[in-house]
Design a protein around this motif. Structure first.
Motif, short mmCIF file in Angstrom:
data_model
loop_
_atom_site.label_atom_id
_atom_site.label_comp_id
_atom_site.label_asym_id
_atom_site.label_seq_id
_atom_site.Cartn_x
_atom_site.Cartn_y
_atom_site.Cartn_z
N LYS A 119 0.82 -1.21 0.00
CA LYS A 119 0.00 0.00 0.00
C LYS A 119 0.86 1.27 0.00
O LYS A 119 0.63 2.19 -0.80
CB LYS A 119 -0.92 0.00 1.23
CG LYS A 119 -1.81 1.23 1.34
CD LYS A 119 -2.69 1.17 2.59
CE LYS A 119 -1.85 1.33 3.85
NZ LYS A 119 -2.71 1.40 5.08
N ILE A 120 1.88 1.30 0.87
CA ILE A 120 2.76 2.47 0.94
C ILE A 120 3.59 2.59 -0.34
O ILE A 120 3.78 3.70 -0.87
CB ILE A 120 3.68 2.39 2.17
CG1 ILE A 120 2.86 2.30 3.47
CG2 ILE A 120 4.63 3.58 2.21
CD1 ILE A 120 1.98 3.49 3.74
N MET A 121 4.07 1.47 -0.85
CA MET A 121 4.87 1.50 -2.08
C MET A 121 4.05 2.04 -3.24
O MET A 121 4.56 2.79 -4.09
CB MET A 121 5.41 0.11 -2.42
CG MET A 121 6.59 -0.33 -1.55
SD MET A 121 8.07 0.73 -1.73
CE MET A 121 8.52 0.42 -3.43
N PHE A 122 2.76 1.67 -3.32
CA PHE A 122 1.94 2.19 -4.41
C PHE A 122 1.87 3.72 -4.34
O PHE A 122 2.01 4.41 -5.36
CB PHE A 122 0.53 1.60 -4.34
CG PHE A 122 -0.38 2.14 -5.41
CD1 PHE A 122 -0.30 1.69 -6.71
CD2 PHE A 122 -1.31 3.15 -5.12
CE1 PHE A 122 -1.13 2.20 -7.70
CE2 PHE A 122 -2.13 3.67 -6.10
CZ PHE A 122 -2.05 3.20 -7.41
N GLU A 123 1.69 4.24 -3.14
CA GLU A 123 1.61 5.69 -2.98
C GLU A 123 2.88 6.38 -3.43
O GLU A 123 2.84 7.35 -4.22
CB GLU A 123 1.32 6.05 -1.51
CG GLU A 123 1.31 7.54 -1.25
CD GLU A 123 1.13 7.89 0.23
OE1 GLU A 123 1.53 9.02 0.61
OE2 GLU A 123 0.63 7.06 0.99
N ILE A 124 4.03 5.91 -2.97
CA ILE A 124 5.27 6.62 -3.27
C ILE A 124 5.79 6.34 -4.68
O ILE A 124 6.45 7.19 -5.28
CB ILE A 124 6.36 6.34 -2.21
CG1 ILE A 124 6.71 4.86 -2.14
CG2 ILE A 124 5.92 6.86 -0.85
CD1 ILE A 124 7.80 4.54 -1.12
#
Length: 430
Positions: A119-124
């Motif tokens: 989830k965090i990787m998708f954002e960044i």
């Protein structure tokens, strides 16, 4: 971990130096190593990937470091993803890093559990243009196993195929080869532990002792001084075994009159030491053994002086070859005709000294470093000439670890470890 806590200022500096070399609007990812299986439910002891350790100090499996210096959200410019800990894991596997402890170790404030990684990787990843992947490009690398880093890279490129890809390796090769004072201090600790092990075995060795008993004495001393053990597979090679450059069986009995070549180094806090000494089983060198020993030592002393800023690694080895050629002529192992008729690609001295003299050392025993670029201050190199004479039943190698200085001769991290033939004989017989 057995080692004392390391100042997180080291890892903060290392990250700052790395991100300064990144392209604009780029992101870099670093993974821990796997715990590798043996068979059934057995595993090998965990060894952290040196790159994530260098940049974060995190010494735990299932960890990911993400660096995104231009991220619009400040809290995501440095991120750690860790395996979530709980009471059950603590009971069965031991305590794992909490988010608070990870901050203390690394200086990184943003810590997520691994379950939040995608989830965090998708954002960044939607906010960056380039992603740095971490590939093993060491000049000695020969890896058949698919690593955790490899698997992550494969997933990342499949999930985000439109991103440009860059390599972390060239940046890390240059950064890791030049040591911070804190790193040099850690390497000094590793060398000091190695010294304690060597002094222990000088009192232990006698005729009929087994090579593996000597190995055990080293391990005893290393463990009791907060080392995990050997920085690499130890070589304890008596008699003609010393003429096998990577002899690691260590299963022969040491006979009176023989020499023992000891290529052994302790690790400390994942940093390596790399020492070689050659000692007489009976406590005394023969005249011939001492003559060859002193020849090797003279080459080592002169070769060490050459390790100064600006030295070219390839040219350095040519000059060391000239030193060794002179010594071999004096020992009668080669003659002038051998030198005059030598193959330039395999000079005459290579018959008795067939390996290189120096390699980078640090977090890896054969550490990162770009050998086509000039040497710099605060690089650390081994110096390890040898003469191997199968027809006479012995081989001699001597090795120290030295730090290149801004001016003058390198600083020898092993200066307190006995090396002179007379001193070794004195200790063994006192």
């Amino acid at each position: 971990m057995k080692y004392y806590p390391i100042e997180n200022s080291l890892f903060i500096k290392n990250r700052k130096h790395f991100t300064a070399k990144m392209k604009p609007n780029s992101l870099a990812v670093f993974n821990s190593n796997d715990i590798y299986p043996i068979s059934a439910d057995s595993t090998m002891p965990f060894e952290q990937h040196r790159d994530i350790f260098y940049l974060s100090g995190i010494d735990q499996e299932e960890s990911i470091l993400v660096l995104f210096p231009d991220c619009p959200k400040e809290k995501h410019r440095e991120i750690l993803f860790l395996k979530e800990t709980n009471e059950h894991i603590a009971i069965w596997e031991g305590e794992k890093l909490t988010k608070e402890r990870a901050l203390e170790v690394s200086g990184i404030a943003t810590v997520y559990w691994l379950k939040d990684m995608e989830k965090i990787m998708f954002e960044i990843m939607t906010q960056c243009d380039t992603v740095y992947i971490n590939t093993n490009e060491h000049y000695r690398a020969s890896v058949e196993t698919e690593t955790r880093e490899d698997r992550f890279t494969k997933w990342l490129k499949q999930r985000y195929p439109a991103h440009a890809v860059a390599k972390s390796a060239p940046i890390l090769q240059r950064l890791r080869s030049v040591k911070d004072p804190i790193e040099i201090d850690l390497m000094q600790k590793a060398c000091n532990i190695t010294e304690k092990g060597f002094r222990r075995i000088l009192k232990f060795v006698k005729p009929e002792v087994w090579e593996f008993e000597i190995e055990a004495e080293f391990m005893h001393e290393f463990l009791r001084n907060r080392s995990k053990g050997f920085a690499y597979t130890p070589i304890v090679a008596s008699g003609n075994n010393a003429n096998v450059l990577h002899y690691i069986e260590n299963n022969k009995q040491c006979k009176s009159g023989d020499l023992i070549l000891l290529d052994v180094g302790a690790e400390y806090a994942n940093y390596s030491s790399d020492m070689t000494r050659t000692i007489p089983v009976s406590g005394r060198f023969s005249d011939r053994q001492k003559a060859v020993y002193n020849a090797v030592n003279r080459v080592k002393i002169e070769a060490t002086k050459m390790l100064v800023p600006g030295t070219d690694w390839a040219e350095y080895h040519v000059e060391v070859g000239k030193l060794m050629t002179s010594e071999l002529l004096d020992l009668g192992l080669i003659d002038k005709a051998d030198v005059q008729n030598e193959n330039p690609d395999w000079p005459a001295y290579k018959k008795y000294f067939m390996h290189g003299t120096s390699h980078n050392i640090g977090l890896d025993t054969h550490d990162y470093g770009i050998l086509t670029e000039p040497m710099q201050a605060n690089m650390v190199f081994t110096v390890e000439p040898g003469i191997y004479i199968p027809e006479e039943g012995f081989g001699i190698r001597l090795e120290d670890d030295v730090v290149i200085q801004e001016q003058g001769a390198p600083f020898n991290l092993m200066k307190n470890i006995p090396i002179e033939a007379d001193e070794i004989e004195h200790i063994m017989n006192s």
